[in-house]
Scaffold this active site. Structure first.
Site, mmCIF file in Angstrom:
data_model
loop_
_atom_site.group_PDB
_atom_site.id
_atom_site.type_symbol
_atom_site.label_atom_id
_atom_site.label_comp_id
_atom_site.label_asym_id
_atom_site.label_seq_id
_atom_site.Cartn_x
_atom_site.Cartn_y
_atom_site.Cartn_z
ATOM 1 C CB THR A 1 -11.243 -3.279 16.779
ATOM 2 O OG1 THR A 1 -11.162 -3.182 15.358
ATOM 3 C CG2 THR A 1 -12.725 -3.267 17.157
ATOM 4 C CG ASP A 2 -9.426 0.076 12.821
ATOM 5 O OD1 ASP A 2 -9.960 -1.054 12.903
ATOM 6 O OD2 ASP A 2 -8.618 0.368 11.916
ATOM 7 C CD GLU A 3 -13.154 -4.685 12.141
ATOM 8 O OE1 GLU A 3 -14.315 -5.075 11.877
ATOM 9 O OE2 GLU A 3 -12.176 -5.461 12.178
ATOM 10 C CE1 TYR B 1 -14.109 -8.000 17.343
ATOM 11 C CE2 TYR B 1 -13.743 -6.790 15.302
ATOM 12 C CZ TYR B 1 -13.316 -7.182 16.557
ATOM 13 O OH TYR B 1 -12.104 -6.742 17.032
ATOM 14 C CE LYS C 1 -13.003 -5.367 21.290
ATOM 15 N NZ LYS C 1 -12.359 -5.979 22.489
ATOM 16 C CG HIS D 1 -16.164 -6.022 3.239
ATOM 17 N ND1 HIS D 1 -15.499 -6.762 2.282
ATOM 18 C CD2 HIS D 1 -15.225 -5.750 4.187
ATOM 19 C CE1 HIS D 1 -14.233 -6.905 2.618
ATOM 20 N NE2 HIS D 1 -14.044 -6.289 3.778
#
Length: 346
Positions: A130-132, A155, A159, A288
């Site tokens: 993921t780009d997160e 999360y 990852k 966030h």
């Protein structure tokens, strides 16, 4: 190719399986069938002779070893993961267990299989991420494959850890790997806990449409069928040891996204008053991330891939699919956490 796909009963995984079968590949789908998995996602390929389903956990080394020995895949496409940020805030241990330990077990099984075959140069271990993992952007700039990692949630940290493991196994053991980091996916068969399906299903039920904070958080939106196409291209033609950022080139705020969905619903399923009157701002998610934005130059220039579905077309297709497939999503309404606010501030 013969592909072993982990997590193939999930949202993105099932899109990969369906497309791979359509392209003529042989697919073994290894999935533990946790809460977000749904075998109905694969009904259209279930009877295809090129498709096999194995119920197994990536943390079960013996089961993974058997799958590799029995089906001798050309590539492993690793999509199995816990993926919902809100759930990771409430239950971080499950994310470490599956995303980190599970990836380690899978890497060790793949390494043993690859070495047992004589270290063939045709084998690939494709890790889907993921780009997160890159953290949060300001109002300008984009993530490239060289952006330093800066994960902000349990999360994204899990990852990022799995990405690092994959790269370490490539450097230390020579395992032939490719990696991809994608932006936010949406489309048919998405489990009803993410923003797009939650908005659609709440709107159809005339319930509030929750938006975290003031809705200014920015995401790049990637239609899942485009993503599946990109992943199959990377596993076949991507350069060994290389990572590729996969983006939809559709950047908008969460508020803009929900407003677009409301406009689609006004057209396809009109009510007495506009759906945007159901928009409700709720307390923000802890930590966030403000903005994600993908620079897809590498995959475009090296592999010739670009997304084919823009955000307006994709949302129209997605809303129509959920309207046409009530039986599918009704069956998921009683699963753990569906319809509840998760990841609330502490």
């Amino acid at each position: 190719m013969k592909l072993l796909v982990t997590g193939g009963a999930g949202f993105i995984g099932s899109a990969v399986v369906r497309r791979a079968i359509a392209e003529g590949h042989q697919v073994v789908n290894l999935d533990a069938l946790t809460y977000a998995a749904c075998l109905e996602n694969l009904a259209e390929v279930d009877d295809n002779p090129n498709y096999t389903f194995l119920e197994a956990d990536i943390r079960d080394r013996a089961a993974v070893d058997r799958a590799l020995a029995d089906y001798t895949p050309d590539a492993v496409m690793h999509l199995a993961a816990e993926s919902h940020v809100d759930r990771s805030i409430d239950e971080p241990g499950a994310f470490i267990d599956t995303n980190v330990t599970g990836t380690f077990v899978l890497l060790e099984a793949a390494r043993a299989y690859w070495q047992g075959k004589g270290r063939p140069n045709w084998f690939r271990f494709h890790h889907i991420s993921t780009d997160e993992v890159y953290g949060s952007l300001g109002p300008d700039g984009q993530f490239t494959e060289d952006t330093p990692y800066d994960p902000r949630s349990p999360y994204s940290a899990s990852k990022a850890a799995s990405d690092h493991l994959v790269r370490a196994w490539a450097e230390t053991y020579g395992l032939p790997v490719v990696l991809t980091n994608c932006s936010n996916n949406y489309g048919p068969y998405q489990f009803p806990e993410k923003l797009v399906p939650v908005t659609i299903l709440n709107a159809l039920a005339e319930k509030p449409l929750p938006i975290y904070g003031d809705g200014s958080n920015v995401r790049d939106w990637l239609y899942v069928e485009d993503h599946a196409e990109a992943l199959l291209l990377v596993v076949q033609k991507g350069q060994v040891g290389r990572s590729y950022n996969v983006g939809g080139e559709n950047e908008c705020t969460n508020l803009q996204l929900v407003q677009k969905l409301c406009g689609v619903l006004d057209r396809l399923c009109p009510r007495e008053t506009p759906y945007n009157e159901l928009i409700t701002f709720v307390s923000d998610r802890p930590g966030h991330d403000a903005r994600y934005s993908i620079d897809p130059t590498r995959i475009r220039e090296e592999l010739g891939w670009r997304p084919s579905v823009n955000i307006d077309e994709g949302l129209m297709k997605t809303v129509q699919w959920y309207m046409d497939n009530e039986t599918w999503w009704r069956a998921l309404q009683n699963r753990k956490g569906v319809g509840k606010r998760l990841g609330t501030p502490v």
